[in-house]
Structures are given as structure tokens and as C-alpha cells.
Motif scaffolding. Structure first.
Motif, mmCIF file in Angstrom:
data_model
loop_
_atom_site.group_PDB
_atom_site.id
_atom_site.type_symbol
_atom_site.label_atom_id
_atom_site.label_comp_id
_atom_site.label_asym_id
_atom_site.label_seq_id
_atom_site.Cartn_x
_atom_site.Cartn_y
_atom_site.Cartn_z
ATOM 1 N N GLU A 31 -32.743 32.462 82.906
ATOM 2 C CA GLU A 31 -32.123 32.247 81.594
ATOM 3 C C GLU A 31 -33.119 31.869 80.504
ATOM 4 O O GLU A 31 -32.928 32.222 79.344
ATOM 5 C CB GLU A 31 -31.049 31.155 81.693
ATOM 6 C CG GLU A 31 -30.356 30.929 80.356
ATOM 7 C CD GLU A 31 -29.153 30.002 80.451
ATOM 8 O OE1 GLU A 31 -28.642 29.659 79.372
ATOM 9 O OE2 GLU A 31 -28.735 29.636 81.556
ATOM 10 N N TYR A 32 -34.167 31.137 80.856
ATOM 11 C CA TYR A 32 -35.090 30.603 79.854
ATOM 12 C C TYR A 32 -36.483 31.211 80.017
ATOM 13 O O TYR A 32 -37.235 30.794 80.899
ATOM 14 C CB TYR A 32 -35.192 29.079 79.987
ATOM 15 C CG TYR A 32 -33.911 28.349 79.706
ATOM 16 C CD1 TYR A 32 -33.560 28.006 78.405
ATOM 17 C CD2 TYR A 32 -33.042 28.000 80.738
ATOM 18 C CE1 TYR A 32 -32.376 27.325 78.137
ATOM 19 C CE2 TYR A 32 -31.855 27.326 80.483
ATOM 20 C CZ TYR A 32 -31.530 26.994 79.185
ATOM 21 O OH TYR A 32 -30.358 26.322 78.922
ATOM 22 N N ARG A 183 -28.634 22.409 82.646
ATOM 23 C CA ARG A 183 -28.869 23.017 81.323
ATOM 24 C C ARG A 183 -28.708 21.972 80.221
ATOM 25 O O ARG A 183 -29.501 21.900 79.294
ATOM 26 C CB ARG A 183 -27.901 24.175 81.082
ATOM 27 C CG ARG A 183 -28.233 25.422 81.865
ATOM 28 C CD ARG A 183 -27.250 26.539 81.561
ATOM 29 N NE ARG A 183 -27.516 27.063 80.224
ATOM 30 C CZ ARG A 183 -26.598 27.252 79.280
ATOM 31 N NH1 ARG A 183 -25.334 26.971 79.510
ATOM 32 N NH2 ARG A 183 -26.936 27.736 78.107
ATOM 33 N N GLU A 187 -32.075 21.248 77.876
ATOM 34 C CA GLU A 187 -32.136 21.886 76.560
ATOM 35 C C GLU A 187 -32.741 21.000 75.484
ATOM 36 O O GLU A 187 -33.613 21.442 74.735
ATOM 37 C CB GLU A 187 -30.783 22.468 76.168
ATOM 38 C CG GLU A 187 -30.556 23.777 76.930
ATOM 39 C CD GLU A 187 -29.347 24.566 76.461
ATOM 40 O OE1 GLU A 187 -28.625 24.113 75.564
ATOM 41 O OE2 GLU A 187 -29.154 25.659 77.024
#
Length: 192
Positions: A31-32, A183, A187
Motif C-alpha cells: 500500500e505504501y 495503518r 500514517e
């Protein structure tokens, strides 16, 4: 700010074997793009599907010993009859490039990394919902003998006693829920 204008911070995922940290780590990596896996070294043989230089650097005992003597590791330890270590050069390379190195390591090593990097690291302890669930997960892998299973479970009990030393504890009862919690934790860390 681009990657070369800032130094990345270190994300440390810690868990007993079988708690799901590797699965959760892979989801973060997918995802990142700013998070990169820091590849560790080990003396254990590769498991089916593992790739040299991606999952681990697979070293023999002599190679590992030479690297210890050369202070190549941030931390290293024996675990289930093999040595594992976090390469300082891997972490520094990622940090200097502005990435957020993701370390998937055991308790003792994580505590050493946190001592070295202080506030430049965030630590998340992944806990199984129970020892029975952990036992089932380890058996499901199909790679454990009765002896190694017993050792891993004894080690897991010891590791869970250290969970309070980490910044956050996430219980992995449901993978999606645990991932969303992670997450939420990382973040702000990667956007400040």
C-alpha cells in the motif's frame, strides 16, 4: 518534500512467530511505496518460495560470524537454532534515501534497534489473540516439528511478556482489523 530531501524513520513490527507480522508487513509494503522492507540475514535455510536478497540474505555460519566481527549488524540473535540479524547497511541505505525502513524482527532485536534510533523509530507489537490460536497458526504452516513447535510457543510466551516495552500493541484476531489499526498508527508517523 521528495525522498532525497528528508531522512526516513524506521517502522519496527515485532511479534512472536506465527502472530501474522510478515503478512501485515507485506500489506503495508503493497500500500505504501515510501515504506521499504529492510532485508535481514539468517543462517537458516530458505523456506519454499523465499527469495535470496528479498526475504532474507541466506548466509552460512562462517559468513554470519565474519559479519558479526565486522559490526555489520544493528542486532542479531539465535532463534530456533539459527542466527538472524538486521544489517546496519540495509537500514542506513533506506533511511538515507528518504524511505521508511520496515523491520520485521524479534523482541530482543527490536529493543536494541529502539535503543539506537530512539524517536526515529516507531514500534508495534503484534499479539496473537491467544496461545491456542498461535499454536494452530504454527501447525498450519506445516514447517514445524513437535520439538520446534514447543520451542516457538515457549519463546512466544516470553516475547509477549515484553509487549509493554513497545509503542503500540495490536491484537491480530482479524487480519483486516489489525491492518487498519496499524495503518492508523503509522500514517501520522510517515506524514509528519
Amino acid at each position: 518534500m521528495n525522498k532525497t530531501e528528508r531522512r526516513g524513520k524506521i517502522i519496527v513490527l515485532v511479534a512472536p512467530s506465527g502472530a501474522g507480522k510478515t503478512t501485515l508487513a507485506r500489506r503495508l509494503l503493497n500500500e505504501y511505496p515510501e515504506i521499504k522492507f529492510s532485508t535481514s540475514a539468517t543462517t537458516r535455510p530458505p523456506r519454499k518460495g523465499e527469495i535470496e536478497g528479498e526475504d532474507y540474505y541466506f548466509l552460512n555460519e562462517d559468513e554470519f560470524s565474519r559479519m558479526i566481527e565486522g559490526n555489520a549488524f544493528l542486532e542479531w540473535e539465535y532463534y530456533s537454532g539459527y542466527r538472524y540479524g538486521t544489517l546496519q547497511s540495509e537500514v542506513d541505505k533506506l533511511v538515507d534515501s528518504g524511505y521508511f525502513p520496515l523491520l520485521d524482527i524479534e523482541v530482543k532485536g527490536a529493543l536494541n534497534v529502539l535503543e539506537i534510533y530512539g524517536s526515529e523509530a516507531i514500534s508495534i507489537f503484534i499479539e496473537p489473540p491467544s496461545m491456542d490460536v498461535l499454536r494452530q497458526r504454527l501447525r498450519k504452516r506445516g514447517s514445524e516439528t513437535n520439538v520446534t513447535l514447543k520451542k516457538r510457543l515457549q519463546r512466544a510466551e516470553m516475547e509477549m511478556n515484553h509487549a509493554r516495552h513497545f509503542d503500540h500493541i495490536v491484537v491480530n484476531d482479524d487480519l483486516d482489523t489489525a491492518y487498519e489499526e496499524i495503518r492508523t498508527i503509522i500514517e501520522p508517523f510517515i506524514t509528519d
